[in-house]
Design a protein around this motif. Structure first.
Motif, PDB file in Angstrom:
ATOM      1  N   MET A   1     -79.177   9.817  -6.009  1.00 26.42           N
ATOM      2  CA  MET A   1     -77.722   9.722  -5.879  1.00 26.42           C
ATOM      3  C   MET A   1     -77.104   9.445  -7.253  1.00 26.42           C
ATOM      4  O   MET A   1     -77.588   8.578  -7.985  1.00 26.42           O
ATOM      5  N   PRO A   2     -76.033  10.165  -7.635  1.00 22.92           N
ATOM      6  CA  PRO A   2     -75.440   9.933  -8.948  1.00 22.92           C
ATOM      7  C   PRO A   2     -74.772   8.570  -9.033  1.00 22.92           C
ATOM      8  O   PRO A   2     -74.369   7.989  -8.021  1.00 22.92           O
ATOM      9  N   ASP A   3     -74.664   8.050 -10.254  1.00 23.19           N
ATOM     10  CA  ASP A   3     -73.906   6.825 -10.465  1.00 23.19           C
ATOM     11  C   ASP A   3     -72.463   7.046 -10.016  1.00 23.19           C
ATOM     12  O   ASP A   3     -71.918   8.136 -10.141  1.00 23.19           O
ATOM     13  N   PHE A   4     -71.856   5.986  -9.504  1.00 29.29           N
ATOM     14  CA  PHE A   4     -70.482   6.066  -8.998  1.00 29.29           C
ATOM     15  C   PHE A   4     -69.777   4.785  -9.383  1.00 29.29           C
ATOM     16  O   PHE A   4     -70.168   3.699  -8.956  1.00 29.29           O
ATOM     17  N   GLN A   5     -68.747   4.911 -10.211  1.00 31.84           N
ATOM     18  CA  GLN A   5     -68.023   3.737 -10.664  1.00 31.84           C
ATOM     19  C   GLN A   5     -66.613   4.124 -11.090  1.00 31.84           C
ATOM     20  O   GLN A   5     -66.312   5.306 -11.285  1.00 31.84           O
ATOM     21  N   VAL A   6     -65.768   3.121 -11.215  1.00 29.66           N
ATOM     22  CA  VAL A   6     -64.389   3.319 -11.650  1.00 29.66           C
ATOM     23  C   VAL A   6     -64.129   2.442 -12.856  1.00 29.66           C
ATOM     24  O   VAL A   6     -64.409   1.232 -12.831  1.00 29.66           O
ATOM     25  N   ARG A   7     -63.598   3.047 -13.899  1.00 31.87           N
ATOM     26  CA  ARG A   7     -63.161   2.300 -15.080  1.00 31.87           C
ATOM     27  C   ARG A   7     -61.644   2.185 -15.044  1.00 31.87           C
ATOM     28  O   ARG A   7     -60.944   3.165 -14.775  1.00 31.87           O
ATOM     29  N   VAL A   8     -61.150   0.999 -15.316  1.00 37.93           N
ATOM     30  CA  VAL A   8     -59.715   0.733 -15.250  1.00 37.93           C
ATOM     31  C   VAL A   8     -59.106   1.026 -16.616  1.00 37.93           C
ATOM     32  O   VAL A   8     -59.375   0.330 -17.598  1.00 37.93           O
ATOM     33  N   VAL A   9     -58.284   2.066 -16.670  1.00 40.17           N
ATOM     34  CA  VAL A   9     -57.640   2.467 -17.920  1.00 40.17           C
ATOM     35  C   VAL A   9     -56.353   1.682 -18.137  1.00 40.17           C
ATOM     36  O   VAL A   9     -56.064   1.221 -19.238  1.00 40.17           O
ATOM     37  N   GLY A  10     -55.558   1.534 -17.081  1.00 40.06           N
ATOM     38  CA  GLY A  10     -54.306   0.802 -17.185  1.00 40.06           C
ATOM     39  C   GLY A  10     -53.984   0.107 -15.885  1.00 40.06           C
ATOM     40  O   GLY A  10     -54.433   0.538 -14.808  1.00 40.06           O
ATOM     41  N   VAL A  11     -53.208  -0.968 -15.950  1.00 42.21           N
ATOM     42  CA  VAL A  11     -52.904  -1.761 -14.753  1.00 42.21           C
ATOM     43  C   VAL A  11     -51.413  -1.995 -14.548  1.00 42.21           C
ATOM     44  O   VAL A  11     -51.014  -2.520 -13.510  1.00 42.21           O
ATOM     45  N   GLY A  12     -50.574  -1.627 -15.495  1.00 38.91           N
ATOM     46  CA  GLY A  12     -49.177  -2.024 -15.465  1.00 38.91           C
ATOM     47  C   GLY A  12     -48.283  -1.122 -14.643  1.00 38.91           C
ATOM     48  O   GLY A  12     -48.641  -0.005 -14.267  1.00 38.91           O
ATOM     49  N   ASP A  13     -47.074  -1.622 -14.398  1.00 38.72           N
ATOM     50  CA  ASP A  13     -46.073  -0.853 -13.663  1.00 38.72           C
ATOM     51  C   ASP A  13     -45.264   0.008 -14.633  1.00 38.72           C
ATOM     52  O   ASP A  13     -45.619   0.156 -15.810  1.00 38.72           O
ATOM     53  N   ALA A  14     -44.160   0.581 -14.159  1.00 39.35           N
ATOM     54  CA  ALA A  14     -43.359   1.485 -14.985  1.00 39.35           C
ATOM     55  C   ALA A  14     -42.688   0.769 -16.150  1.00 39.35           C
ATOM     56  O   ALA A  14     -42.327   1.413 -17.145  1.00 39.35           O
ATOM     57  N   PHE A  15     -42.482  -0.547 -16.045  1.00 35.41           N
ATOM     58  CA  PHE A  15     -41.707  -1.281 -17.040  1.00 35.41           C
ATOM     59  C   PHE A  15     -42.560  -2.184 -17.926  1.00 35.41           C
ATOM     60  O   PHE A  15     -42.032  -2.978 -18.691  1.00 35.41           O
ATOM     61  N   THR A  16     -43.849  -2.069 -17.842  1.00 34.72           N
ATOM     62  CA  THR A  16     -44.722  -3.002 -18.545  1.00 34.72           C
ATOM     63  C   THR A  16     -44.551  -2.954 -20.067  1.00 34.72           C
ATOM     64  O   THR A  16     -44.415  -1.880 -20.652  1.00 34.72           O
ATOM     65  N   ALA A  17     -44.566  -4.121 -20.665  1.00 32.56           N
ATOM     66  CA  ALA A  17     -44.618  -4.245 -22.119  1.00 32.56           C
ATOM     67  C   ALA A  17     -45.942  -4.852 -22.560  1.00 32.56           C
ATOM     68  O   ALA A  17     -46.154  -5.060 -23.755  1.00 32.56           O
ATOM     69  N   CYS A  18     -46.820  -5.134 -21.600  1.00 29.68           N
ATOM     70  CA  CYS A  18     -48.071  -5.827 -21.881  1.00 29.68           C
ATOM     71  C   CYS A  18     -49.310  -4.978 -21.616  1.00 29.68           C
ATOM     72  O   CYS A  18     -50.392  -5.309 -22.116  1.00 29.68           O
ATOM     73  N   HIS A  19     -49.178  -3.918 -20.850  1.00 34.14           N
ATOM     74  CA  HIS A  19     -50.334  -3.150 -20.407  1.00 34.14           C
ATOM     75  C   HIS A  19     -50.073  -1.652 -20.567  1.00 34.14           C
ATOM     76  O   HIS A  19     -48.951  -1.231 -20.861  1.00 34.14           O
ATOM     77  N   TYR A  20     -51.095  -0.864 -20.342  1.00 35.03           N
ATOM     78  CA  TYR A  20     -50.903   0.554 -20.086  1.00 35.03           C
ATOM     79  C   TYR A  20     -50.529   0.723 -18.618  1.00 35.03           C
ATOM     80  O   TYR A  20     -50.855  -0.123 -17.774  1.00 35.03           O
ATOM     81  N   ASN A  21     -49.831   1.818 -18.323  1.00 35.35           N
ATOM     82  CA  ASN A  21     -49.476   2.090 -16.932  1.00 35.35           C
ATOM     83  C   ASN A  21     -50.726   2.339 -16.098  1.00 35.35           C
ATOM     84  O   ASN A  21     -51.764   2.737 -16.614  1.00 35.35           O
ATOM     85  N   ALA A  22     -50.614   2.110 -14.789  1.00 34.09           N
ATOM     86  CA  ALA A  22     -51.757   2.185 -13.883  1.00 34.09           C
ATOM     87  C   ALA A  22     -52.476   3.531 -13.981  1.00 34.09           C
ATOM     88  O   ALA A  22     -51.856   4.590 -13.872  1.00 34.09           O
ATOM     89  N   CYS A  23     -53.781   3.470 -14.174  1.00 36.09           N
ATOM     90  CA  CYS A  23     -54.594   4.676 -14.355  1.00 36.09           C
ATOM     91  C   CYS A  23     -56.057   4.301 -14.175  1.00 36.09           C
ATOM     92  O   CYS A  23     -56.495   3.247 -14.652  1.00 36.09           O
ATOM     93  N   LEU A  24     -56.801   5.163 -13.493  1.00 36.08           N
ATOM     94  CA  LEU A  24     -58.218   4.922 -13.233  1.00 36.08           C
ATOM     95  C   LEU A  24     -59.042   6.116 -13.687  1.00 36.08           C
ATOM     96  O   LEU A  24     -58.590   7.259 -13.595  1.00 36.08           O
ATOM     97  N   LEU A  25     -60.247   5.847 -14.143  1.00 35.73           N
ATOM     98  CA  LEU A  25     -61.198   6.889 -14.505  1.00 35.73           C
ATOM     99  C   LEU A  25     -62.393   6.766 -13.572  1.00 35.73           C
ATOM    100  O   LEU A  25     -63.135   5.788 -13.616  1.00 35.73           O
ATOM    101  N   VAL A  26     -62.565   7.765 -12.719  1.00 38.04           N
ATOM    102  CA  VAL A  26     -63.659   7.778 -11.751  1.00 38.04           C
ATOM    103  C   VAL A  26     -64.826   8.543 -12.350  1.00 38.04           C
ATOM    104  O   VAL A  26     -64.670   9.672 -12.829  1.00 38.04           O
TER     105      VAL A  26
END
Length: 247
Positions: A1-26
């Motif tokens: 079975m292939p490896d399966f994981q999610v890397r978190v690219v960004g966590v912020g909302d539309a107005f964030t000044a502290c994070h990247y906007n929400a985004c996941l890399l599967v």
């Protein structure tokens, strides 16, 4: 079975000044599927690479799925598609529900991408298919490499798709943007681990999520949260940029 994981690219909302906007890399075997393409995408991937000690950039994103057309979720798509056409020379495969694809070119991309000037001064007209292999998400299960993907609509201003992704017996969910919807949470809670948004306005209040059963909260990771939410003191585990999670 292939490896399966999610890397978190960004966590912020539309107005964030502290994070990247929400985004996941599967990641599943050799597959890399980017969930949404926020602004500053190349920088977000660079920072992910540095935090995770991996190498991932625009060249490595062969598949991208856009959940909806708000700018914090698709504002980096032009950058990705331009890079792949003019630098890498390889198309990205673009996945989205038909309602999202129906407006993506005309309302988001066409103004900056439909005209190409050649070295001799002549011009040509381009369409979305000149930049990407477009694959609409149909009903039921969509197979993307080893990944089995399902979607359902959320309660949001514009058409938006929540996702469930499975490899073998392991599964991960993502709410995308949504108002509080117990039926959606039940659908996502059928996975081993899921990411759920929380925010103000027509989004999901944190208080509504805190009221869920403990066994559901234990498998939940908050994402798309406002800068005012401190992950260190949040009552539910928050996704952090650079995290790598596996079901």
């Amino acid at each position: 079975m292939p490896d399966f994981q999610v890397r978190v690219v960004g966590v912020g909302d539309a107005f964030t000044a502290c994070h990247y906007n929400a985004c996941l890399l599967v990641e599943a075997g050799d597959l890399r599927l980017l969930i949404d393409a926020p602004p500053a995408l190349a920088r977000a991937l660079r920072d992910l690479s540095q935090a995770s000690r991996i190498t991932v950039g625009l060249d490595d994103i062969d598949h991208v799925l856009i959940t909806h057309l708000h700018g914090d979720h698709c504002g980096g798509l032009e950058q990705l598609l331009f890079w792949r056409r003019f630098v890498t020379g390889r198309k990205t495969t673009l996945h989205a529900i038909p309602e999202v694809l129906a407006g993506l070119w005309d309302t988001r991309l066409r103004g900056g991408m439909d005209t190409l000037m050649h070295p001799d001064g002549s011009f040509s007209r381009l369409e979305l298919g000149d930049y990407a292999d477009v694959q609409p998400l149909g009903p039921g299960v969509t197979h993307i490499g080893p990944l089995k993907l399902e979607w359902r609509p959320t309660i949001h201003h514009i058409p938006t798709s929540a996702l469930r992704m499975r490899v073998g017996t392991r599964s991960i969910g993502y709410s995308a943007d949504t108002a509080f919807d117990p039926t959606l949470i039940a659908w996502l809670a059928a996975t081993d681990l899921f990411f759920h948004e929380t925010n103000f306005g027509v989004h999901t209040p944190l208080a509504s999520l805190v009221g869920l059963p403990p066994e559901v909260r234990a498998r939940m990771r908050l994402i798309h949260y406002p800068d005012q939410l401190d992950p260190a003191t949040a009552p539910i585990c928050c996704a952090r940029e650079g995290d790598c999670v596996a079901p």
